[in-house]
Scaffold this motif. Structure first.
Motif, mmCIF file in Angstrom:
data_model
loop_
_atom_site.group_PDB
_atom_site.id
_atom_site.type_symbol
_atom_site.label_atom_id
_atom_site.label_comp_id
_atom_site.label_asym_id
_atom_site.label_seq_id
_atom_site.Cartn_x
_atom_site.Cartn_y
_atom_site.Cartn_z
ATOM 1 N N ALA A 133 0.777 -1.262 -0.002
ATOM 2 C CA ALA A 133 -0.228 0.068 0.142
ATOM 3 C C ALA A 133 0.921 1.365 0.160
ATOM 4 O O ALA A 133 0.314 2.362 0.225
ATOM 5 N N VAL A 188 -0.803 -6.523 4.163
ATOM 6 C CA VAL A 188 -0.831 -5.483 3.491
ATOM 7 C C VAL A 188 0.753 -4.809 4.246
ATOM 8 O O VAL A 188 0.786 -4.741 5.487
ATOM 9 N N VAL A 216 -0.674 3.519 4.240
ATOM 10 C CA VAL A 216 -1.505 3.555 2.861
ATOM 11 C C VAL A 216 -1.493 5.028 2.225
ATOM 12 O O VAL A 216 -1.883 5.924 2.952
ATOM 13 N N LYS A 247 -5.151 3.841 -1.498
ATOM 14 C CA LYS A 247 -6.340 3.805 -0.702
ATOM 15 C C LYS A 247 -7.716 3.026 -1.531
ATOM 16 O O LYS A 247 -8.159 1.984 -1.146
ATOM 17 N N LEU A 251 -6.662 -0.684 -2.233
ATOM 18 C CA LEU A 251 -6.677 -1.502 -1.094
ATOM 19 C C LEU A 251 -8.204 -1.679 -0.788
ATOM 20 O O LEU A 251 -8.630 -2.918 -0.383
ATOM 21 N N TYR A 271 -9.721 -5.512 -0.777
ATOM 22 C CA TYR A 271 -10.441 -6.049 0.576
ATOM 23 C C TYR A 271 -11.922 -6.616 0.223
ATOM 24 O O TYR A 271 -12.173 -7.756 0.342
ATOM 25 N N ALA A 330 -1.396 -6.597 9.062
ATOM 26 C CA ALA A 330 -0.789 -5.316 8.746
ATOM 27 C C ALA A 330 0.780 -5.886 9.035
ATOM 28 O O ALA A 330 1.322 -6.013 10.221
ATOM 29 N N ALA A 336 2.828 -0.234 8.227
ATOM 30 C CA ALA A 336 1.485 -0.712 8.181
ATOM 31 C C ALA A 336 0.640 -0.507 9.400
ATOM 32 O O ALA A 336 -0.500 -0.292 9.317
ATOM 33 N N VAL A 340 -2.873 0.909 8.100
ATOM 34 C CA VAL A 340 -3.823 0.182 7.344
ATOM 35 C C VAL A 340 -5.066 0.064 7.850
ATOM 36 O O VAL A 340 -6.031 0.157 7.260
ATOM 37 N N ASP A 341 -5.342 0.196 9.297
ATOM 38 C CA ASP A 341 -6.441 0.183 9.838
ATOM 39 C C ASP A 341 -7.188 1.127 9.993
ATOM 40 O O ASP A 341 -8.357 1.290 10.313
ATOM 41 N N VAL A 396 -8.214 -4.494 10.369
ATOM 42 C CA VAL A 396 -7.164 -5.417 10.691
ATOM 43 C C VAL A 396 -7.138 -6.193 11.578
ATOM 44 O O VAL A 396 -7.709 -5.917 12.870
#
Ligand code: SF4
Length: 174
Positions: free
Chosen positions: A52, A91, A95, A100, A103, A107, A118, A123, A139-140, A145
């Motif tokens: 990402a 990931v 990000v 974005k 990703l 998902y 992550a 991440a 990432v979250d 995640v």
């Protein structure tokens, strides 16, 4: 020139020694994962890796899972190109703004039940890219995640330990 040539001919390699394929810790965690994968999935756990916005350091460690030293297919781990064939998204990186949507789509395309890992400090919490104008966040901030594996970058054996913890968590939830 001649000195340089002689020096390069007789100099020792600057790389560090490769880890042994018979590494006991690797075999132990690999077999622990294999047993859990067989119980939960019957055969293999399939992973899609998504970069990402990482610096590629984390990718190198993830790719090492497939090399001749770690050879993680022997433990039932597989990597696939399409998220539609996967159980787990790994990931890496914070990000970035231009990743974005990619990703989110990856998902959405992954069938349930699915888990997101992550991988790396970036991440998990943006790491060295914190406050960059090009970054949305960890990432979250974009997708849920299930497991954070910290490190810059985390070593392959830490990724395997993370997957063991992930499968245990999934089994405990039923
Ligand atoms: S955690 Fe470290 S190795 Fe991984 S993407 Fe960030 S800076 Fe690179």
């Amino acid at each position: 020139m001649r000195t340089l040539l002689l020096r390069s001919l007789f100099a020792r390699p600057v790389t560090i020694a490769a880890p042994s394929a018979e590494n006991a810790a690797l075999t132990e965690v690999g077999h622990a994962l294999e047993g859990r994968i067989r119980r939960l999935y019957g055969r293999s756990l399939t992973i899609r890796e998504v970069d990402a916005g990482s610096c590629n350091g984390c990718e190198l460690e993830i790719h090492a899972l497939n090399n001749a030293v770690y050879d993680c297919e022997r433990f039932g781990l597989r990597f696939a190109a399409s998220p539609r064939h996967c159980d787990v998204l790994m990931v890496t990186g914070p990000v970035t703004r231009n990743m974005k949507v990619a990703l989110e789509r990856t998902y959405a395309a992954t069938p349930d039940p699915k888990w997101v890992v992550a991988v790396g400090d970036c991440a998990c919490g943006c790491g060295v890219f914190e406050d960059s104008y090009a970054v949305i966040g960890a990432v979250d901030k974009v997708v849920p995640v299930d497991l954070h594996v910290k490190g810059c970058p985390p070593r392959p054996i830490e990724l395997l330990r993370g997957l063991v913890a992930l499968v245990d968590k999934a089994t405990a939830k039923g």
